[in-house]
Design a protein around this motif. Structure first.
Motif, PDB file in Angstrom:
ATOM      1  N   VAL A  77      66.984 163.284  11.977  1.00 45.92           N
ATOM      2  CA  VAL A  77      66.431 162.074  11.691  1.00 45.92           C
ATOM      3  C   VAL A  77      66.850 161.394  10.599  1.00 45.92           C
ATOM      4  O   VAL A  77      67.231 162.007   9.536  1.00 45.92           O
ATOM      5  CB  VAL A  77      64.962 162.262  11.514  1.00 45.92           C
ATOM      6  N   TYR A  78      67.006 159.988  10.518  1.00 47.26           N
ATOM      7  CA  TYR A  78      67.596 159.282   9.491  1.00 47.26           C
ATOM      8  C   TYR A  78      66.773 158.336   9.153  1.00 47.26           C
ATOM      9  O   TYR A  78      65.744 157.532   9.673  1.00 47.26           O
ATOM     10  CB  TYR A  78      68.755 158.656   9.999  1.00 47.26           C
ATOM     11  N   LEU A  79      66.878 157.771   7.830  1.00 47.05           N
ATOM     12  CA  LEU A  79      66.145 156.680   7.295  1.00 47.05           C
ATOM     13  C   LEU A  79      67.049 155.858   6.275  1.00 47.05           C
ATOM     14  O   LEU A  79      67.735 156.314   5.381  1.00 47.05           O
ATOM     15  CB  LEU A  79      64.980 157.173   6.352  1.00 47.05           C
ATOM     16  N   GLN A  80      67.509 154.612   7.096  1.00 51.38           N
ATOM     17  CA  GLN A  80      68.173 154.019   6.270  1.00 51.38           C
ATOM     18  C   GLN A  80      67.406 152.841   5.165  1.00 51.38           C
ATOM     19  O   GLN A  80      66.403 152.137   5.906  1.00 51.38           O
ATOM     20  CB  GLN A  80      69.004 152.871   7.085  1.00 51.38           C
ATOM     21  N   MET A  81      67.458 152.911   4.058  1.00 49.64           N
ATOM     22  CA  MET A  81      66.883 152.107   2.935  1.00 49.64           C
ATOM     23  C   MET A  81      67.706 150.978   2.346  1.00 49.64           C
ATOM     24  O   MET A  81      68.587 151.519   1.775  1.00 49.64           O
ATOM     25  CB  MET A  81      66.295 153.113   2.013  1.00 49.64           C
ATOM     26  N   ASN A  82      67.351 149.874   2.593  1.00 50.89           N
ATOM     27  CA  ASN A  82      68.066 148.480   2.056  1.00 50.89           C
ATOM     28  C   ASN A  82      67.079 147.955   0.984  1.00 50.89           C
ATOM     29  O   ASN A  82      65.853 148.093   1.233  1.00 50.89           O
ATOM     30  CB  ASN A  82      68.351 147.769   3.223  1.00 50.89           C
ATOM     31  N   SER A  83      67.684 147.121   0.431  1.00 50.37           N
ATOM     32  CA  SER A  83      66.908 146.457  -0.707  1.00 50.37           C
ATOM     33  C   SER A  83      66.047 147.170  -1.690  1.00 50.37           C
ATOM     34  O   SER A  83      64.769 146.927  -1.620  1.00 50.37           O
ATOM     35  CB  SER A  83      66.239 145.289   0.017  1.00 50.37           C
TER      36      SER A  83
END
Length: 116
Positions: A77-83
């Motif tokens: 499972v992945y979590l892309q975190m931007n800003s």
């Protein structure tokens, strides 16, 4: 099931990180999965979840900035975190998503620190 989160680190506000979670066991693909976080002095909270069919739900505080995804072939499972914002600073954990089957034992989380 053993859970291992990775990918955290120190980043400036506005930056990005991608968290990964490896889960052992053969039941990965039929479970919903989620990312949770716990900031210092606060309770653990649900950040994002993804069902076995790929439907996603996000906490209001991260909506539009974070993206959860899963790879059943890799039990990941992945979590892309931007800003990223300073208020995103927390230890991030993965676990089973909301369901009647409850949560697995918490594995090692990964620390995300966002500096202003």
């Amino acid at each position: 099931v053993q859970l291992q989160a990775s990918g955290g680190g120190l980043v400036q506000a506005g930056g990005s990180l991608r968290l990964s979670c490896a889960a052992s066991g053969s039941m990965f693909s039929i479970n919903p999965w989620a990312w949770y976080r716990q900031a210092p002095g606060k309770q653990r909270e649900l950040v994002a979840s993804i069902t076995d069919l790929g439907s996603t739900v996000y906490a209001d505080s991260v909506k539009g900035r974070f993206t959860i995804s899963r790879d059943n072939a890799k039990n990941a499972v992945y979590l892309q975190m931007n800003s990223l914002k300073p208020e995103d600073t927390a230890v991030y954990y993965c676990n089973r998503g909301p369901s009647t089957r409850g949560l697995y034992d918490w594995g090692q989380g990964t620390l995300v620190t966002v500096s202003s």
